[in-house]
Design an enzyme around this catalytic site. Structure first.
Site, PDB file in Angstrom:
ATOM      1  N   HIS A 204       0.785  -1.321   0.241  1.00 64.12           N
ATOM      2  CA  HIS A 204      -0.254   0.042  -0.155  1.00 64.12           C
ATOM      3  C   HIS A 204       0.432   1.417  -0.611  1.00 64.12           C
ATOM      4  O   HIS A 204       0.009   2.133   0.173  1.00 64.12           O
ATOM      5  CB  HIS A 204      -1.019   0.118   1.360  1.00 64.12           C
ATOM      6  CG  HIS A 204      -0.255   0.294   2.427  1.00 64.12           C
ATOM      7  ND1 HIS A 204       0.355  -0.302   3.081  1.00 64.12           N
ATOM      8  CD2 HIS A 204      -0.274   1.431   3.075  1.00 64.12           C
ATOM      9  CE1 HIS A 204       1.363  -0.120   4.278  1.00 64.12           C
ATOM     10  NE2 HIS A 204       0.698   0.812   4.419  1.00 64.12           N
TER      11      HIS A 204
HETATM   12  C1  UD1 Z   1      -1.499   5.778   5.743  1.00 59.66           C
HETATM   13  C2  UD1 Z   1       0.073   6.730   5.841  1.00 59.66           C
HETATM   14  C3  UD1 Z   1       0.728   5.018   6.235  1.00 59.66           C
HETATM   15  C4  UD1 Z   1       0.619   4.235   7.104  1.00 59.66           C
HETATM   16  C5  UD1 Z   1      -1.169   2.930   5.799  1.00 59.66           C
HETATM   17  C6  UD1 Z   1      -1.469   2.279   7.002  1.00 59.66           C
HETATM   18  C7  UD1 Z   1      -0.625   8.355   5.983  1.00 59.66           C
HETATM   19  C8  UD1 Z   1       0.674   9.241   5.132  1.00 59.66           C
HETATM   20  N1  UD1 Z   1       0.376   7.515   5.528  1.00 59.66           N
HETATM   21  O1  UD1 Z   1      -1.649   5.177   4.314  1.00 59.66           O
HETATM   22  O2  UD1 Z   1       2.262   6.030   6.684  1.00 59.66           O
HETATM   23  O3  UD1 Z   1       1.287   2.734   6.513  1.00 59.66           O
HETATM   24  O4  UD1 Z   1      -1.800   4.658   6.672  1.00 59.66           O
HETATM   25  O5  UD1 Z   1      -2.244   1.268   5.869  1.00 59.66           O
HETATM   26  O6  UD1 Z   1      -0.866   9.372   7.534  1.00 59.66           O
HETATM   27  N2  UD1 Z   1      -9.402   4.810   2.233  1.00 59.66           N
HETATM   28  C9  UD1 Z   1      -9.984   4.062   2.262  1.00 59.66           C
HETATM   29  N3  UD1 Z   1     -11.000   3.995   3.861  1.00 59.66           N
HETATM   30  C10 UD1 Z   1      -9.926   4.062   5.028  1.00 59.66           C
HETATM   31  C11 UD1 Z   1      -8.829   4.613   4.728  1.00 59.66           C
HETATM   32  C12 UD1 Z   1      -8.065   5.052   3.317  1.00 59.66           C
HETATM   33  O7  UD1 Z   1     -10.856   3.506   1.089  1.00 59.66           O
HETATM   34  O8  UD1 Z   1     -10.662   3.746   5.240  1.00 59.66           O
HETATM   35  C13 UD1 Z   1      -8.643   4.984   0.961  1.00 59.66           C
HETATM   36  C14 UD1 Z   1      -8.762   6.268   0.038  1.00 59.66           C
HETATM   37  O9  UD1 Z   1      -9.255   6.269  -1.228  1.00 59.66           O
HETATM   38  C15 UD1 Z   1      -7.757   6.944   0.175  1.00 59.66           C
HETATM   39  C16 UD1 Z   1      -6.788   6.040   0.273  1.00 59.66           C
HETATM   40  O10 UD1 Z   1      -6.947   5.149   0.658  1.00 59.66           O
HETATM   41  O11 UD1 Z   1      -7.438   8.170  -0.413  1.00 59.66           O
HETATM   42  C17 UD1 Z   1      -5.297   6.250   1.095  1.00 59.66           C
HETATM   43  O12 UD1 Z   1      -5.620   6.770   2.473  1.00 59.66           O
HETATM   44  P1  UD1 Z   1      -4.788   7.434   3.281  1.00 59.66           P
HETATM   45  O13 UD1 Z   1      -5.022   7.722   4.424  1.00 59.66           O
HETATM   46  O14 UD1 Z   1      -3.886   9.103   2.740  1.00 59.66           O
HETATM   47  O15 UD1 Z   1      -3.348   6.747   3.280  1.00 59.66           O
HETATM   48  P2  UD1 Z   1      -3.015   5.159   3.545  1.00 59.66           P
HETATM   49  O16 UD1 Z   1      -2.753   4.672   2.410  1.00 59.66           O
HETATM   50  O17 UD1 Z   1      -3.978   4.697   3.963  1.00 59.66           O
HETATM   51  N1  UDP Z   2      -3.402  -5.415   8.945  1.00 62.84           N
HETATM   52  C1  UDP Z   2      -5.005  -6.324   9.001  1.00 62.84           C
HETATM   53  N2  UDP Z   2      -4.840  -6.634   8.320  1.00 62.84           N
HETATM   54  C2  UDP Z   2      -5.020  -6.479   6.721  1.00 62.84           C
HETATM   55  C3  UDP Z   2      -3.408  -6.307   6.711  1.00 62.84           C
HETATM   56  C4  UDP Z   2      -2.328  -6.041   7.510  1.00 62.84           C
HETATM   57  O1  UDP Z   2      -4.780  -6.712  10.363  1.00 62.84           O
HETATM   58  O2  UDP Z   2      -5.328  -6.585   5.773  1.00 62.84           O
HETATM   59  C5  UDP Z   2      -2.289  -5.442  10.085  1.00 62.84           C
HETATM   60  C6  UDP Z   2      -1.281  -5.821  10.560  1.00 62.84           C
HETATM   61  O3  UDP Z   2      -1.244  -7.263  11.141  1.00 62.84           O
HETATM   62  C7  UDP Z   2      -0.745  -5.252  10.747  1.00 62.84           C
HETATM   63  C8  UDP Z   2      -1.024  -3.483  10.280  1.00 62.84           C
HETATM   64  O4  UDP Z   2      -1.662  -4.455   9.516  1.00 62.84           O
HETATM   65  O5  UDP Z   2      -0.184  -4.865  12.307  1.00 62.84           O
HETATM   66  C9  UDP Z   2      -0.066  -3.093   9.397  1.00 62.84           C
HETATM   67  O6  UDP Z   2      -0.860  -2.237   8.599  1.00 62.84           O
HETATM   68  P1  UDP Z   2      -0.461  -1.232   7.717  1.00 62.84           P
HETATM   69  O7  UDP Z   2       0.349  -2.513   6.741  1.00 62.84           O
HETATM   70  O8  UDP Z   2      -1.589  -0.727   6.892  1.00 62.84           O
HETATM   71  O9  UDP Z   2       0.378  -0.266   7.714  1.00 62.84           O
HETATM   72  P2  UDP Z   2       2.300   0.220   8.089  1.00 62.84           P
HETATM   73  O10 UDP Z   2       2.457  -0.710   9.013  1.00 62.84           O
HETATM   74  O11 UDP Z   2       2.677   0.268   7.168  1.00 62.84           O
HETATM   75  O12 UDP Z   2       2.388   1.346   8.865  1.00 62.84           O
END
Ligand code: UD1
Ligand code: UDP
Length: 363
Positions: A204
């Site tokens: 992601h």
């Molecule tokens: C964010 C964090 C990233 C973290 C990740 C965990 C920042 C800059 N990025 O990235 O460090 O690793 O969360 O998963 O803070 N969306 C949904 N539903 C949700 C959330 C997001 O549909 O509940 C979609 C939306 O289209 C949104 C995109 O995902 O635009 C990105 O979401 P965003 O929270 O901006 O960044 P992440 O890629 O989730």
């Molecule tokens: N995770 C989860 N379900 C999923 C994918 C990830 O529960 O389908 C959990 C995973 O066990 C870990 C956390 O989400 O604890 C990692 O989150 P993510 O990869 O979104 O963010 P990052 O760690 O890169 O910030």
């Protein structure tokens, strides 16, 4: 009073041991959810699985550009902090929620505790690297998960008495949930997969999935691995990745794409996988903790402990190198020490906060 700020999936998981400790010790605290993540499977699912109390506040900021999201969080948090006047604000990790939470508290002269401080990828192209550097430098208590993280902070001039090596709360979360996951989750049966009989994938990172070329290359590698080993490739897909894969019209046929799972199902998928491919920070750590080999779809990592342990390999995002990396890790030694601590990080962090009087806000 402790304000626990969180907003995304990994923050809910990694704050959960601290929330549990606050509950157990009957400490005055509240949860402030920014709403950065809001879809059921990215948010509510974790409050349910981990049996966490409801947030007192939810700012419902939703998605947007970095500036839009960060500014909405910043103004929302400021209002809550002015009203509640907590003794300390706790943030975890490196998201926009962390950046805004720490900044709002710093400007109100409220001490900040940064959980998972000191991680560095040394890649300023990553939004997370900017967030963690800023949060570290305005924090008063820095809870470093490892000695390596502590050294990064010292090297940047942060005084040693602000830093405590605690282990990573992800170990606490895994230890607290693994046995329950084994009894509660039936995801392997639902998907018809056997222990050690599938690859697990997550991806992601903005720099990977927002680029059509890079995401296509990753998908190409997954299809090649599926063909080469004749094993299912299970990909619980982050909503960001789903959106981009649809936009770029990438062919996913051959990959088992499922919705993001809850924590119990994911632990079950991780612990039974033959190998994990990921660009997630938390998943690199969990693979290492669970003894499952990992190939990281990035050129850098802020989790070098996993590489040093022999649990993880940095493959980048090119198809050939990913295939080589998988082959290399499938044949590598599978035993290593978990570098992330003994599962008592949450206890240490709360103890340190309780003893903080007089230590914060002096510099
Ligand atoms: C964010 C964090 C990233 C973290 C990740 C965990 C920042 C800059 N990025 O990235 O460090 O690793 O969360 O998963 O803070 N969306 C949904 N539903 C949700 C959330 C997001 O549909 O509940 C979609 C939306 O289209 C949104 C995109 O995902 O635009 C990105 O979401 P965003 O929270 O901006 O960044 P992440 O890629 O989730
Ligand atoms: N995770 C989860 N379900 C999923 C994918 C990830 O529960 O389908 C959990 C995973 O066990 C870990 C956390 O989400 O604890 C990692 O989150 P993510 O990869 O979104 O963010 P990052 O760690 O890169 O910030």
């Amino acid at each position: 009073m402790i304000a626990i700020v969180l907003g995304t999936r990994p923050e809910i998981i990694k704050m959960s041991p601290i929330i549990r400790e606050c509950e157990a010790k009957q400490i005055d605290y509240f949860i402030l959810h920014t709403g950065q993540h809001y879809s059921y499977e990215m948010d509510r699912a974790f409050f349910c699985d981990l049996a966490l109390p409801e947030p007192k506040y939810n700012l419902d900021v939703g998605s947007g550009s970095h500036a839009e999201q960060t500014s909405r969080i910043l103004t929302g948090i400021e209002r809550v902090l002015e009203k509640e006047a907590p003794d300390i604000v706790l943030v975890q990790g490196d998201t926009n929620t962390v950046l805004a939470g720490a900044l709002a508290a710093a400007k109100l002269h409220i001490p900040i505790g940064h959980v998972e401080a000191g991680l560095r990828s040394f890649d300023r192209q990553m939004p997370e690297e900017i967030n963690r550097v800023v949060a570290d430098h305005i924090s008063d208590l820095l809870f470093a998960p490892t000695e390596t993280a502590r050294q990064h902070l010292l090297h940047e001039g942060i005084p040693h008495d602000k830093i405590l090596v605690t282990g990573n709360t992800v170990v606490d979360a895994v230890f607290q949930s693994l046995a329950i996951a084994r009894t509660k989750s039936n995801i392997t049966e639902t998907l018809g997969i056997m222990p050690k009989g599938y690859f697990l994938v997550t991806s992601h990172r903005q720099e990977n999935v927002d680029s059509p070329e890079t995401l296509h290359e990753i998908i190409r590698a997954l299809l090649a691995i599926h063909a080469e080993y004749s094993l299912p490739v299970i990909f619980p897909m982050h909503p960001r990745t789903k959106k981009m894969a649809q936009q770029f019209q990438l062919p996913l046929c051959g990959i088992t794409v499922i919705d993001p799972t809850g924590f119990f199902d994911f632990l079950q998928l991780e612990s039974n996988a033959r190998l994990i491919l990921t660009d997630s920070g938390g998943v690199q750590e969990e693979a290492c903790i669970l003894g499952v080999p990992c190939v990281t779809l990035r050129n850098t990592t802020e989790r070098p402990e996993t590489i040093d342990a022999g649990a993880n390999l940095l493959a980048g995002t090119g198809c050939d190198r990913i295939r080589e990396g998988v082959n290399e890790m499938l044949n590598a030694r599978r035993t290593w020490e978990n570098p992330y601590g003994d599962g008592r990080a949450g206890v240490r962090i709360v103890e340190s906060i309780l003893g903080m009087k007089g230590r914060c806000g002096e510099g």
